[in-house]
Structure formats: C-alpha cells, structure tokens
Design an enzyme around this catalytic site. Structure first.
Site, PDB file in Angstrom:
ATOM      1  CE  LYS A 114       5.905   0.386   5.140  1.00 46.37           C
ATOM      2  NZ  LYS A 114       6.065   0.227   6.499  1.00 46.37           N
ATOM      3  CE  LYS A 196       4.102  -5.101   0.369  1.00 45.94           C
ATOM      4  NZ  LYS A 196       5.107  -4.832   1.545  1.00 45.94           N
ATOM      5  CE  LYS A 199       1.814  -5.710   8.330  1.00 47.64           C
ATOM      6  NZ  LYS A 199       2.553  -6.645   9.117  1.00 47.64           N
TER       7      LYS A 199
HETATM    8  P1  TYM Z   1       6.182  -6.539   7.572  1.00 46.35           P
HETATM    9  O1  TYM Z   1       5.537  -6.462   8.895  1.00 46.35           O
HETATM   10  O2  TYM Z   1       5.799  -5.489   6.858  1.00 46.35           O
HETATM   11  O3  TYM Z   1       6.127  -7.881   7.008  1.00 46.35           O
HETATM   12  C1  TYM Z   1       6.431  -8.952   7.739  1.00 46.35           C
HETATM   13  C2  TYM Z   1       7.125 -10.045   6.765  1.00 46.35           C
HETATM   14  O4  TYM Z   1       6.316 -10.602   5.959  1.00 46.35           O
HETATM   15  C3  TYM Z   1       6.721 -10.408   4.324  1.00 46.35           C
HETATM   16  N1  TYM Z   1       5.690 -10.176   3.717  1.00 46.35           N
HETATM   17  C4  TYM Z   1       5.169 -10.630   2.589  1.00 46.35           C
HETATM   18  N2  TYM Z   1       5.855 -11.692   2.125  1.00 46.35           N
HETATM   19  C5  TYM Z   1       5.065 -12.239   0.765  1.00 46.35           C
HETATM   20  N3  TYM Z   1       4.039 -11.563   0.036  1.00 46.35           N
HETATM   21  C6  TYM Z   1       3.590 -10.424   0.980  1.00 46.35           C
HETATM   22  N4  TYM Z   1       2.572  -9.874   0.301  1.00 46.35           N
HETATM   23  C7  TYM Z   1       4.115 -10.091   1.943  1.00 46.35           C
HETATM   24  N5  TYM Z   1       3.854  -8.987   2.830  1.00 46.35           N
HETATM   25  C8  TYM Z   1       4.702  -9.068   3.857  1.00 46.35           C
HETATM   26  C9  TYM Z   1       7.761  -9.184   4.732  1.00 46.35           C
HETATM   27  O5  TYM Z   1       8.796  -9.253   3.746  1.00 46.35           O
HETATM   28  C10 TYM Z   1       8.346  -9.680   5.976  1.00 46.35           C
HETATM   29  O6  TYM Z   1       9.379 -10.567   6.016  1.00 46.35           O
HETATM   30  N6  TYM Z   1      10.502  -4.174   8.412  1.00 46.35           N
HETATM   31  C11 TYM Z   1       9.866  -5.299   8.537  1.00 46.35           C
HETATM   32  C12 TYM Z   1       9.805  -6.060  10.120  1.00 46.35           C
HETATM   33  C13 TYM Z   1      10.997  -6.238  10.686  1.00 46.35           C
HETATM   34  C14 TYM Z   1      12.145  -6.981  10.460  1.00 46.35           C
HETATM   35  C15 TYM Z   1      13.371  -6.695  11.052  1.00 46.35           C
HETATM   36  C16 TYM Z   1      11.981  -8.281   9.630  1.00 46.35           C
HETATM   37  C17 TYM Z   1      11.503  -5.155  11.609  1.00 46.35           C
HETATM   38  N7  TYM Z   1      12.671  -5.404  11.880  1.00 46.35           N
HETATM   39  C18 TYM Z   1      14.428  -7.384  11.258  1.00 46.35           C
HETATM   40  C19 TYM Z   1      13.509  -8.983   9.795  1.00 46.35           C
HETATM   41  C20 TYM Z   1      14.383  -8.714  10.706  1.00 46.35           C
HETATM   42  C21 TYM Z   1       8.654  -5.208   8.010  1.00 46.35           C
HETATM   43  O7  TYM Z   1       8.086  -4.288   8.049  1.00 46.35           O
HETATM   44  O8  TYM Z   1       7.908  -6.250   7.709  1.00 46.35           O
END
Ligand code: TYM
Length: 333
Positions: A114, A196, A199
C-alpha cells in the site's frame, strides 16, 4: 458468550473477492458455530489510513452494512456495528502500539504494497494499522477470525501480541485463530489473474462488484483474461485465469475443484465462462434484491444501534481491565 470477529473496510464497492473470501465464509462459520456470537463491523477507522472523500465514505459505510445483512447472515447470533462508534477501538489501538515492535510492522507485506502505491505522503496510521486490527480482535476475546488469505499475516501478528500481553499480565485476552476458507480465500483479478481482485484496482474490468447488474457481470466474466489452450484445468501457475474462474465457480456452487474440472472437461472457454457468469448472477441476484429493500428501511439503523450497544459494553470492560493492569489512571472496577 464466545465471539467470532471480522470486519471489512468501507472503501470502494464491495466485490466478488471480498464476498467469496469473507462474507460467504461468515455464513458458513455461523452455521458451524451456532453457539458463538458473530461480531461484524465496518472498519471505517481503517479506511482513514489512506485519504478518503467524506461523502463517499459515509455512503459506503451504510451500503456495506446493508450488504452484510442482505447476504443472508443469521441475525439471531449477529452483532453488526460501525468501528468508529466504539471509542474503545482507537483506545486499544494506542495501547497495543506500545506492545508492537517496529520490526514487526516493517515486515507486513500489505503495508509495503500500500505504501508503494501511495503517491503522496504515507500516513503513520498506515504503518500502525496492524495494531488497530489486533485491537479490533483482542477487545472482544475473539476465538475465531474469518478472513481471506491476505489478512493471514496480520492475524499472526495479532496472535503474537495476544501471547505477549498474556505473558506479561496473566490471562488478559483470548489468542484468536484465523478461519480462512479452503476455496475462495484469494480471488484474483479478471484482467491480471496473477494479482488479487481488489477494490482499489484502477481497472474496473478487473472485478465484479456485488451491485453490478446482470449485463455487466456477464460482460466482465466473458472478457476475463484466460489462455489459448482451451481446456478447463486447474493450474494456478500455467493457467491462472482459468484456475481463478474454476475457484469462483467452486466457491459459489460448493462443487469441489476436481468435480468442476470433470463437469467442464469437454467444454470450450465460452461455454465455461457462461456457466460461471450464470452462477455469479444467480448468487448475487437475491442479495441485491434484499439490499435494495434494506437500504431504504429503518431496520438497518436499529440493527446497527443494537450491535453498537453490545460491542461497546464488552469493549469498554476490556479496556478498563487492560488500563488497570498497566497502572493507568486511578484503579477502576
Ligand atoms: P478488506 O476490507 O481489505 O477485505 C475484507 C475481507 O475480504 C477479504 N478479501 C478477499 N478474499 C479473497 N479474495 C480477494 N480478492 C479478497 N479481497 C479481500 C480480506 O481478506 C478480508 O477478510 N484489515 C481488514 C479489515 C479488518 C479486519 C479486522 C478483519 C479490520 N479489522 C479485524 C478481521 C478482523 C481489511 O482491510 O480487509
């Protein structure tokens, strides 16, 4: 009450990767652990680690809340809330930064990725983000944390921080376990299947968004990058595009990957892609219908208020316990 905790950042439109890697897994996890309360939150504090447009952020928070509910989660064992509405998340993040080492944060691959993409200043919050995330989990004594593959490293750090706190203060927090789905934990971009699906990808053709209409979904899947071999075979190295479509089909239908290969062994790519598009459309259509109903109903705010009350009580107690252990302020019950 035992807890399962997870969150998603309200940035950009939710896409098929996030859905298959996390939301769809939440439903399965709820089914497998009916005695646990699922605490799901919209990680708006995390979103602030990179610049955000205020109006867009606010809109996306509500959209995400409606999408979570529309996806078919069991509301009897769900607490849904917005991270920034619980002050304990920011408090806990600071406390945990005091127990997280620079070297640990420097190793986080997501920070490196990032920070590289960021053309202007990289905020210090982007660097300390894993401590905020660890706080989200440890505040609630989460036993399980369902996430996609890209969050595995953050979960490992969370476990290390939890063990560190417990070694220092006795049993302070539960050491969480990640729950990563067997299929769908890393859905790849439709235009570059070595990356991957994300968004934040500037190429909108790289993903299917959960609120895309049928025509657009079909267009995106039909134009997904593949190869010239024209056989449906799961090979992530030689055929990453086809492997990704097989994964999407398998994650949606529940058919194991070898069974998908067998079903389509005599099909050409166009036929297979049509089947994948049909599966995606079939999966998303009922979610979209429920989403539009929910977004307009007062039900959503009621659910968010209830979730907030539940989370706030638990998290505030945990902060107090940690503050007492650290010798902060005056001793409180
Ligand atoms: P974020 O918002 O980037 O993504 C949310 C969830 O979706 C999964 N994910 C994917 N899984 C499969 N293929 C993909 N291309 C893909 N893109 C995203 C991510 O692995 C995630 O599970 N830091 C985290 C959010 C967060 C969180 C937490 C999660 C903040 N605090 C505490 C669990 C527990 C994040 O940025 O996810």
């Amino acid at each position: 009450m035992k807890h399962i905790v997870s969150g998603i950042q309200p940035t950009g439109s939710l896409n098929l990767g996030t859905y298959l890697g996390s939301i769809k897994n939440f439903i399965d996890v709820q089914r497998r652990h009916p005695e646990h309360q699922l605490l799901l939150f919209i990680a708006d504090l995390h979103a602030l680690t990179v610049p955000q447009d205020k109006m867009k952020l606010r809109k996306t928070i509500k959209e995400l809340a409606a999408l979570y509910l529309a996806s078919g989660l069991n509301q009897d064992t769900l607490s849904l809330f917005i991270q920034s509405e619980i002050p304990a998340h920011a408090q806990m993040a600071y406390l945990l930064q005091c127990f997280t080492y620079m070297g640990e944060l420097e190793r986080m691959t997501q920070f490196k990725d990032k920070a590289q993409k960021q053309t202007k200043g990289v905020s210090s919050a982007l660097f300390t983000y894993p401590a905020l995330m660890a706080g989200d989990i440890l505040l609630y004594d989460a036993q399980y944390v369902p996430v996609g593959e890209d969050q595995k490293q953050h979960l490992e750090l969370t476990r290390d921080i939890a063990i560190r706190l417990n070694n220092r203060f006795g049993s302070m927090v539960t050491v969480p376990e990640p729950l990563i789905p067997k299929v769908g934990a890393r859905i790849m971009s439709l235009t570059d299947p070595t990356k991957k699906m994300s968004k934040s990808d500037v190429n909108v053709k790289s993903r299917v968004n959960l609120l895309d209409d049928e025509t657009l979904i079909r267009k995106r899947i039909m134009s997904a990058v593949t190869d010239s071999e024209d056989t449906i075979r799961y090979d992530t190295k030689e055929k990453p595009g086809i492997a990704n479509l097989i994964t999407i089909y398998s994650a949606i239908t529940g058919q194991a990957i070898p069974a998908v290969e067998a079903t389509f062994k005599d099909s050409d790519y166009a036929t297979f892609k049509r089947a994948v598009a049909d599966a995606v459309i079939g999966e998303l259509a009922p979610i979209q219908a429920r989403y539009h109903e929910l977004k307009a109903s007062p039900e959503l705010d009621r659910i968010l208020d209830e979730g907030k009350a539940y989370a706030d009580r638990f998290a505030t107690n945990k902060i107090r316990k940690l503050q007492n252990a650290l010798g902060l302020g005056r001793k409180r019950k």
